[in-house]
Design a protein around this motif. Structure first.
Motif, PDB file in Angstrom:
ATOM      1  N   ALA A 110      18.864   0.165 -11.297  1.00 41.89           N
ATOM      2  CA  ALA A 110      19.463  -1.168 -11.237  1.00 41.89           C
ATOM      3  C   ALA A 110      20.032  -1.496  -9.858  1.00 41.89           C
ATOM      4  O   ALA A 110      19.878  -2.608  -9.373  1.00 41.89           O
ATOM      5  CB  ALA A 110      20.563  -1.285 -12.288  1.00 41.89           C
ATOM      6  N   LEU A 111      20.698  -0.543  -9.214  1.00 46.67           N
ATOM      7  CA  LEU A 111      21.378  -0.803  -7.951  1.00 46.67           C
ATOM      8  C   LEU A 111      20.515  -0.577  -6.711  1.00 46.67           C
ATOM      9  O   LEU A 111      20.766  -1.200  -5.675  1.00 46.67           O
ATOM     10  CB  LEU A 111      22.651   0.043  -7.857  1.00 46.67           C
ATOM     11  CG  LEU A 111      23.701  -0.247  -8.920  1.00 46.67           C
ATOM     12  CD1 LEU A 111      24.872   0.703  -8.771  1.00 46.67           C
ATOM     13  CD2 LEU A 111      24.160  -1.692  -8.833  1.00 46.67           C
ATOM     14  N   ALA A 112      19.542   0.297  -6.782  1.00 45.77           N
ATOM     15  CA  ALA A 112      18.705   0.596  -5.623  1.00 45.77           C
ATOM     16  C   ALA A 112      17.260   0.835  -6.073  1.00 45.77           C
ATOM     17  O   ALA A 112      16.750   1.952  -5.998  1.00 45.77           O
ATOM     18  CB  ALA A 112      19.246   1.802  -4.878  1.00 45.77           C
ATOM     19  N   PRO A 113      16.587  -0.205  -6.544  1.00 43.63           N
ATOM     20  CA  PRO A 113      15.247  -0.007  -7.097  1.00 43.63           C
ATOM     21  C   PRO A 113      14.226   0.509  -6.086  1.00 43.63           C
ATOM     22  O   PRO A 113      13.375   1.329  -6.429  1.00 43.63           O
ATOM     23  CB  PRO A 113      14.868  -1.385  -7.629  1.00 43.63           C
ATOM     24  CG  PRO A 113      15.752  -2.339  -6.925  1.00 43.63           C
ATOM     25  CD  PRO A 113      17.007  -1.598  -6.608  1.00 43.63           C
ATOM     26  N   ARG A 114      14.300   0.049  -4.853  1.00 47.79           N
ATOM     27  CA  ARG A 114      13.322   0.500  -3.852  1.00 47.79           C
ATOM     28  C   ARG A 114      13.494   1.990  -3.546  1.00 47.79           C
ATOM     29  O   ARG A 114      12.518   2.736  -3.475  1.00 47.79           O
ATOM     30  CB  ARG A 114      13.475  -0.327  -2.578  1.00 47.79           C
ATOM     31  CG  ARG A 114      12.436  -0.022  -1.551  1.00 47.79           C
ATOM     32  CD  ARG A 114      12.525  -0.987  -0.405  1.00 47.79           C
ATOM     33  NE  ARG A 114      11.546  -0.652   0.618  1.00 47.79           N
ATOM     34  CZ  ARG A 114      11.452  -1.262   1.757  1.00 47.79           C
ATOM     35  NH1 ARG A 114      12.256  -2.273   2.023  1.00 47.79           N
ATOM     36  NH2 ARG A 114      10.565  -0.895   2.636  1.00 47.79           N
ATOM     37  N   THR A 115      14.737   2.403  -3.357  1.00 46.35           N
ATOM     38  CA  THR A 115      15.010   3.821  -3.101  1.00 46.35           C
ATOM     39  C   THR A 115      14.583   4.668  -4.294  1.00 46.35           C
ATOM     40  O   THR A 115      13.989   5.739  -4.124  1.00 46.35           O
ATOM     41  CB  THR A 115      16.505   4.036  -2.809  1.00 46.35           C
ATOM     42  OG1 THR A 115      16.861   3.271  -1.658  1.00 46.35           O
ATOM     43  CG2 THR A 115      16.812   5.497  -2.556  1.00 46.35           C
ATOM     44  N   LEU A 129      17.854   8.591   2.592  1.00 45.46           N
ATOM     45  CA  LEU A 129      18.060   8.913   4.002  1.00 45.46           C
ATOM     46  C   LEU A 129      16.895   8.462   4.879  1.00 45.46           C
ATOM     47  O   LEU A 129      17.086   8.204   6.066  1.00 45.46           O
ATOM     48  CB  LEU A 129      18.316  10.405   4.176  1.00 45.46           C
ATOM     49  CG  LEU A 129      19.665  10.884   3.664  1.00 45.46           C
ATOM     50  CD1 LEU A 129      19.766  12.396   3.790  1.00 45.46           C
ATOM     51  CD2 LEU A 129      20.808  10.200   4.398  1.00 45.46           C
ATOM     52  N   LYS A 130      15.719   8.356   4.303  1.00 44.62           N
ATOM     53  CA  LYS A 130      14.576   7.888   5.081  1.00 44.62           C
ATOM     54  C   LYS A 130      14.816   6.455   5.552  1.00 44.62           C
ATOM     55  O   LYS A 130      14.488   6.107   6.676  1.00 44.62           O
ATOM     56  CB  LYS A 130      13.300   7.954   4.239  1.00 44.62           C
ATOM     57  CG  LYS A 130      12.067   7.567   4.992  1.00 44.62           C
ATOM     58  CD  LYS A 130      10.829   7.755   4.147  1.00 44.62           C
ATOM     59  CE  LYS A 130       9.591   7.357   4.940  1.00 44.62           C
ATOM     60  NZ  LYS A 130       8.393   7.528   4.133  1.00 44.62           N
ATOM     61  N   ARG A 131      15.394   5.619   4.693  1.00 45.97           N
ATOM     62  CA  ARG A 131      15.647   4.221   5.045  1.00 45.97           C
ATOM     63  C   ARG A 131      17.020   4.012   5.674  1.00 45.97           C
ATOM     64  O   ARG A 131      17.229   3.055   6.399  1.00 45.97           O
ATOM     65  CB  ARG A 131      15.532   3.351   3.794  1.00 45.97           C
ATOM     66  CG  ARG A 131      14.108   3.292   3.276  1.00 45.97           C
ATOM     67  CD  ARG A 131      13.914   2.326   2.134  1.00 45.97           C
ATOM     68  NE  ARG A 131      14.404   0.997   2.464  1.00 45.97           N
ATOM     69  CZ  ARG A 131      15.206   0.290   1.671  1.00 45.97           C
ATOM     70  NH1 ARG A 131      15.594   0.787   0.512  1.00 45.97           N
ATOM     71  NH2 ARG A 131      15.600  -0.908   2.015  1.00 45.97           N
ATOM     72  N   HIS A 132      17.973   4.892   5.376  1.00 46.51           N
ATOM     73  CA  HIS A 132      19.347   4.728   5.856  1.00 46.51           C
ATOM     74  C   HIS A 132      19.869   6.055   6.414  1.00 46.51           C
ATOM     75  O   HIS A 132      20.735   6.689   5.805  1.00 46.51           O
ATOM     76  CB  HIS A 132      20.258   4.254   4.720  1.00 46.51           C
ATOM     77  CG  HIS A 132      19.809   2.996   4.080  1.00 46.51           C
ATOM     78  ND1 HIS A 132      20.041   1.763   4.654  1.00 46.51           N
ATOM     79  CD2 HIS A 132      19.120   2.758   2.946  1.00 46.51           C
ATOM     80  CE1 HIS A 132      19.520   0.822   3.881  1.00 46.51           C
ATOM     81  NE2 HIS A 132      18.951   1.396   2.845  1.00 46.51           N
ATOM     82  N   PRO A 133      19.372   6.496   7.577  1.00 44.10           N
ATOM     83  CA  PRO A 133      19.789   7.801   8.117  1.00 44.10           C
ATOM     84  C   PRO A 133      21.278   7.871   8.455  1.00 44.10           C
ATOM     85  O   PRO A 133      21.848   8.960   8.485  1.00 44.10           O
ATOM     86  CB  PRO A 133      18.927   7.967   9.368  1.00 44.10           C
ATOM     87  CG  PRO A 133      18.420   6.620   9.701  1.00 44.10           C
ATOM     88  CD  PRO A 133      18.389   5.834   8.424  1.00 44.10           C
ATOM     89  N   ASP A 134      21.913   6.737   8.646  1.00 44.56           N
ATOM     90  CA  ASP A 134      23.341   6.719   8.946  1.00 44.56           C
ATOM     91  C   ASP A 134      24.196   7.157   7.754  1.00 44.56           C
ATOM     92  O   ASP A 134      25.374   7.451   7.910  1.00 44.56           O
ATOM     93  CB  ASP A 134      23.768   5.333   9.412  1.00 44.56           C
ATOM     94  CG  ASP A 134      23.427   4.245   8.413  1.00 44.56           C
ATOM     95  OD1 ASP A 134      22.284   4.257   7.899  1.00 44.56           O
ATOM     96  OD2 ASP A 134      24.291   3.390   8.150  1.00 44.56           O
ATOM     97  N   GLU A 135      23.615   7.236   6.570  1.00 50.09           N
ATOM     98  CA  GLU A 135      24.348   7.639   5.375  1.00 50.09           C
ATOM     99  C   GLU A 135      24.298   9.153   5.129  1.00 50.09           C
ATOM    100  O   GLU A 135      24.650   9.626   4.060  1.00 50.09           O
ATOM    101  CB  GLU A 135      23.790   6.911   4.152  1.00 50.09           C
ATOM    102  CG  GLU A 135      24.032   5.422   4.187  1.00 50.09           C
ATOM    103  CD  GLU A 135      23.504   4.710   2.962  1.00 50.09           C
ATOM    104  OE1 GLU A 135      23.006   5.378   2.026  1.00 50.09           O
ATOM    105  OE2 GLU A 135      23.600   3.471   2.943  1.00 50.09           O
ATOM    106  N   PHE A 136      23.892   9.922   6.132  1.00 47.86           N
ATOM    107  CA  PHE A 136      23.754  11.366   5.974  1.00 47.86           C
ATOM    108  C   PHE A 136      25.033  12.047   5.479  1.00 47.86           C
ATOM    109  O   PHE A 136      24.980  12.810   4.506  1.00 47.86           O
ATOM    110  CB  PHE A 136      23.273  12.010   7.282  1.00 47.86           C
ATOM    111  CG  PHE A 136      23.072  13.475   7.174  1.00 47.86           C
ATOM    112  CD1 PHE A 136      21.926  13.992   6.592  1.00 47.86           C
ATOM    113  CD2 PHE A 136      24.040  14.359   7.630  1.00 47.86           C
ATOM    114  CE1 PHE A 136      21.739  15.357   6.481  1.00 47.86           C
ATOM    115  CE2 PHE A 136      23.863  15.717   7.514  1.00 47.86           C
ATOM    116  CZ  PHE A 136      22.709  16.223   6.947  1.00 47.86           C
ATOM    117  N   PRO A 137      26.205  11.790   6.106  1.00 48.22           N
ATOM    118  CA  PRO A 137      27.426  12.467   5.603  1.00 48.22           C
ATOM    119  C   PRO A 137      27.729  12.130   4.141  1.00 48.22           C
ATOM    120  O   PRO A 137      28.116  13.013   3.366  1.00 48.22           O
ATOM    121  CB  PRO A 137      28.534  11.952   6.526  1.00 48.22           C
ATOM    122  CG  PRO A 137      27.823  11.499   7.761  1.00 48.22           C
ATOM    123  CD  PRO A 137      26.488  10.990   7.301  1.00 48.22           C
TER     124      PRO A 137
END
Length: 68
Positions: free
Chosen positions: A16-21, A47-55
């Motif tokens: 529901a919140l992140a269908p593409r991921t 992480l492939k689409r949002h590498p800044d979210e690693f931590p």
């Protein structure tokens, strides 16, 4: 509640919140084979689409591992 996708279970709220991921995680897990769990596939796809979210992703994996 979870959507059954072959050997990988993905939670409804992720659909529901992140269908593409979630779709990318499902494909990644299917391509990798039976050794990949849904949580790891979802984090890798995210992480492939949002590498800044690693931590945040690493904290998410560690918190769920401690709980289980």
């Amino acid at each position: 509640m979870a959507a059954r996708t072959g050997r990988v279970r993905l939670q409804f709220w992720r659909w529901a919140l992140a269908p593409r991921t979630t779709w990318q995680a499902r494909r990644l897990a299917a391509d990798f084979g039976p050794g990949m769990d849904a949580r790891t596939a979802w984090v890798m796809a995210r992480l492939k689409r949002h590498p800044d979210e690693f931590p945040l992703a690493m904290k998410h994996l560690n918190d769920e591992e401690d709980a289980g």
